[in-house]
Design an enzyme around this catalytic site. Structure first.
Site, PDB file in Angstrom:
ATOM      1  N   HIS A 111       0.285  -9.526   4.131  1.00 60.99           N
ATOM      2  CA  HIS A 111      -0.783  -8.523   4.195  1.00 60.99           C
ATOM      3  C   HIS A 111      -1.415  -8.457   2.802  1.00 60.99           C
ATOM      4  O   HIS A 111      -1.111  -7.573   2.004  1.00 60.99           O
ATOM      5  CB  HIS A 111      -0.232  -7.166   4.640  1.00 60.99           C
ATOM      6  CG  HIS A 111      -1.291  -6.206   5.100  1.00 60.99           C
ATOM      7  ND1 HIS A 111      -1.294  -5.641   6.355  1.00 60.99           N
ATOM      8  CD2 HIS A 111      -2.402  -5.731   4.485  1.00 60.99           C
ATOM      9  CE1 HIS A 111      -2.355  -4.841   6.481  1.00 60.99           C
ATOM     10  NE2 HIS A 111      -3.034  -4.887   5.345  1.00 60.99           N
ATOM     11  N   ASN A 163      -2.434 -10.886   7.952  1.00 63.08           N
ATOM     12  CA  ASN A 163      -3.402  -9.830   8.166  1.00 63.08           C
ATOM     13  C   ASN A 163      -4.753 -10.318   7.650  1.00 63.08           C
ATOM     14  O   ASN A 163      -4.867 -10.765   6.510  1.00 63.08           O
ATOM     15  CB  ASN A 163      -3.018  -8.570   7.389  1.00 63.08           C
ATOM     16  CG  ASN A 163      -4.049  -7.468   7.574  1.00 63.08           C
ATOM     17  OD1 ASN A 163      -4.196  -6.950   8.676  1.00 63.08           O
ATOM     18  ND2 ASN A 163      -4.791  -7.140   6.523  1.00 63.08           N
ATOM     19  N   GLU A 164      -5.743 -10.252   8.489  1.00 68.37           N
ATOM     20  CA  GLU A 164      -7.127 -10.523   8.117  1.00 68.37           C
ATOM     21  C   GLU A 164      -7.286 -11.749   7.220  1.00 68.37           C
ATOM     22  O   GLU A 164      -7.753 -11.645   6.078  1.00 68.37           O
ATOM     23  CB  GLU A 164      -7.717  -9.280   7.438  1.00 68.37           C
ATOM     24  CG  GLU A 164      -7.620  -8.052   8.318  1.00 68.37           C
ATOM     25  CD  GLU A 164      -8.333  -6.827   7.750  1.00 68.37           C
ATOM     26  OE1 GLU A 164      -8.724  -6.870   6.582  1.00 68.37           O
ATOM     27  OE2 GLU A 164      -8.495  -5.856   8.487  1.00 68.37           O
ATOM     28  N   GLN A 213       0.794  -1.221   0.000  1.00 68.04           N
ATOM     29  CA  GLN A 213       0.000   0.000   0.000  1.00 68.04           C
ATOM     30  C   GLN A 213       0.833   1.282   0.000  1.00 68.04           C
ATOM     31  O   GLN A 213       0.320   2.346  -0.307  1.00 68.04           O
ATOM     32  CB  GLN A 213      -0.957  -0.008   1.202  1.00 68.04           C
ATOM     33  CG  GLN A 213      -2.002  -1.117   1.081  1.00 68.04           C
ATOM     34  CD  GLN A 213      -2.927  -1.168   2.286  1.00 68.04           C
ATOM     35  OE1 GLN A 213      -2.637  -1.847   3.261  1.00 68.04           O
ATOM     36  NE2 GLN A 213      -4.035  -0.465   2.241  1.00 68.04           N
TER      37      GLN A 213
END
Ligand code: GCO
Length: 451
Positions: free
Chosen positions: A129, A173-174, A34
């Site tokens: 991620h 992540n998630e 990101q």
């Protein structure tokens, strides 16, 4: 003399007082894809270059150029008085082709974590991620039975290269967002929409976490024990779901059944599996699965594979039964929007009800997209008040990481959501600390032991 004065100046800026890492971890989070720019050997790179997928056709050639400007970004984190920064490493940079671990990229991330440590900031490193190498995707990604082994090899390369500078790790992540967006809704890579595949992926993610956790624990230095949390965690995406109708009515009872499915899928199934090694699905019939899905499987190596739990909390949704939707539920944004600070404490309490191991909790993400910075300080303050409430009634919460340190690429939404404590001018890449970040700095300074 001049040199001495200069040196003293540098020492002063480096000795910014940080909240004590043995008490409470105050920080901010971001992920490699990101912010870094140029992560061109990854599945997300290919995804975002298909026209129409990302808003305004935005892509990550440059992003925030964090890959080259990490020192500048960490200097800002230091000025803000953060004692932890949650980042992620890019698997596709580190292992651009199967079995080749690029020493230059491993050195890069070593520089990254050492720069943080030199500033008195503890790095928290996430291994996955959302993005991974193109070759891994082409080899079947998380649907492949090989995936846990491949992930563990990557974990080993990272943990060895960064030893002994990282004490706090996050494997995924998630994970459930990866499954729901990537394999149920098809809204993220690999763009699959098939429940049974999602179930298989879940099993592989649990196995991958367990294999990586073993490696990471072996590479966590003994000094880690001095920190408020250490070792292996996971960052779960947990929303607050409330029934759209009064639970005293039949419609409300239906909503609650839908919520149970959603909560199982979005958080509790993973949390249970990583503590007990018992992987259980109990999904009643829903439109995507006419007969429902019941399955129980033991993944013994996943038992007790967490040292702490990360909670990513953003918002509340009202849930209504809706047979036209795959999962049989409709998400409704509550009147006035999804921001619901009280949910911070609620989600901590409900996480605790799903703990069979005694695990400390960290808020691994919480944040708001607010370009004008009119709401951010109030948002953080109210969420921290709710967190304080949970702590004062016995919850074991050891950290809070605001999402995000800087503005960044918000996946399919591109660059327009502005989550950063630090604003990025994408035309010039100039960084500007937002007023809410100064507020956060002062709050931390006044609350070194937690909210
Ligand atoms: C996620 C991620 C972040 C997001 C953040 C804001 O939840 O998708 O962990 O990558 O950018 O949550 O939406």
């Amino acid at each position: 003399m001049r040199t001495i004065i200069l040196l003293a100046g540098i020492m002063m800026s480096l000795s910014t007082v940080h909240a004590d890492t043995s008490r409470f971890l105050w920080g901010a989070a971001f992920s490699s894809h990101q912010v870094e720019g140029g992560n061109d050997k990854s599945d997300w790179w290919d995804w975002e270059h298909v026209p129409g997928r990302i808003e305004r056709g935005e892509t990550t050639e440059v992003a925030c150029d964090h890959y080259n400007r990490f020192r500048e970004d960490f200097a800002l984190a230091q000025q803000l008085g953060l004692n932890t920064v949650r980042l992620s490493v890019s698997w596709s940079r580190i292992e651009p082709s199967p079995g080749f671990f690029d020493p230059r990229e491993l050195n890069h991330y070593r520089d990254v974590v050492m720069d943080l440590r030199a500033r008195g900031i503890e790095p928290v490193v996430t291994l996955h991620h959302f993005t991974h190498p193109r070759w891994f995707h082409e080899a079947g990604g998380w649907t492949s039975a090989e995936s846990p082994k491949l992930f563990a090899a990557f974990a080993e390369a990272v943990a060895t290269a960064l030893y002994p500078h990282v004490s706090i790790w996050i494997t995924f992540n998630e994970p459930m967002v990866q499954i729901t967006e990537g394999y149920l809704k098809g809204a993220y890579p690999p763009g699959i929409s098939d429940f049974k595949t999602g179930v298989k992926v879940f099993e592989n993610l649990v196995r991958a976490h367990a294999a990586a956790a073993k490696v990471l624990r072996e590479h966590t230095p003994p000094s880690a024990k001095a920190l408020a949390v250490h070792g292996v965690g996971i960052a779960l995406n947990l929303n607050v779901f409330h029934p759209a109708h009064d639970p005293a009515t039949e419609a409300g009872q239906e909503d609650l059944k839908g919520i149970a499915v959603l909560e199982h899928l979005s958080g509790w199934a993973a949390l249970e599996a990583l503590q007990t090694g018992h992987l259980a699905w109990d999904i009643p019939p829903i439109p995507a699965l006419k007969k429902g899905h019941r399955e129980a499987l033991d993944v013994a190596e996943a038992a007790h594979s967490l040292d702490w739990v990360g909670v990513n909390y953003y918002s509340r949704y009202l849930i209504e039964r809706d047979p036209s939707n795959d999962l049989g539920v409709r998400w409704i944004e509550p009147p006035g929007g999804g921001t619901y600070p009280e949910g911070m404490g609620e989600i901590v309490k409900s996480t605790e009800r799903h703990l069979s191991d005694r695990l400390p909790i960290v808020v691994s993400e919480n944040g708001i997209a607010d370009a004008l910075d009119a709401q951010r300080a109030g948002f953080i303050q109210r969420h921290l008040e709710s967190l304080r409430g949970a702590i004062s009634t016995g919850s074991d919460v050891r950290g809070y990481w605001y999402w995000s340190l800087t503005d960044n690429f918000e996946w399919n939404s591109g660059y327009s959501p502005r989550f950063g404590l630090v604003e990025i001018d994408y035309a010039t890449l100039k960084r500007t600390v937002r007023p809410s970040a100064r507020w956060y700095h002062d709050f931390i300074a006044n609350h070194p032991e937690g909210p």
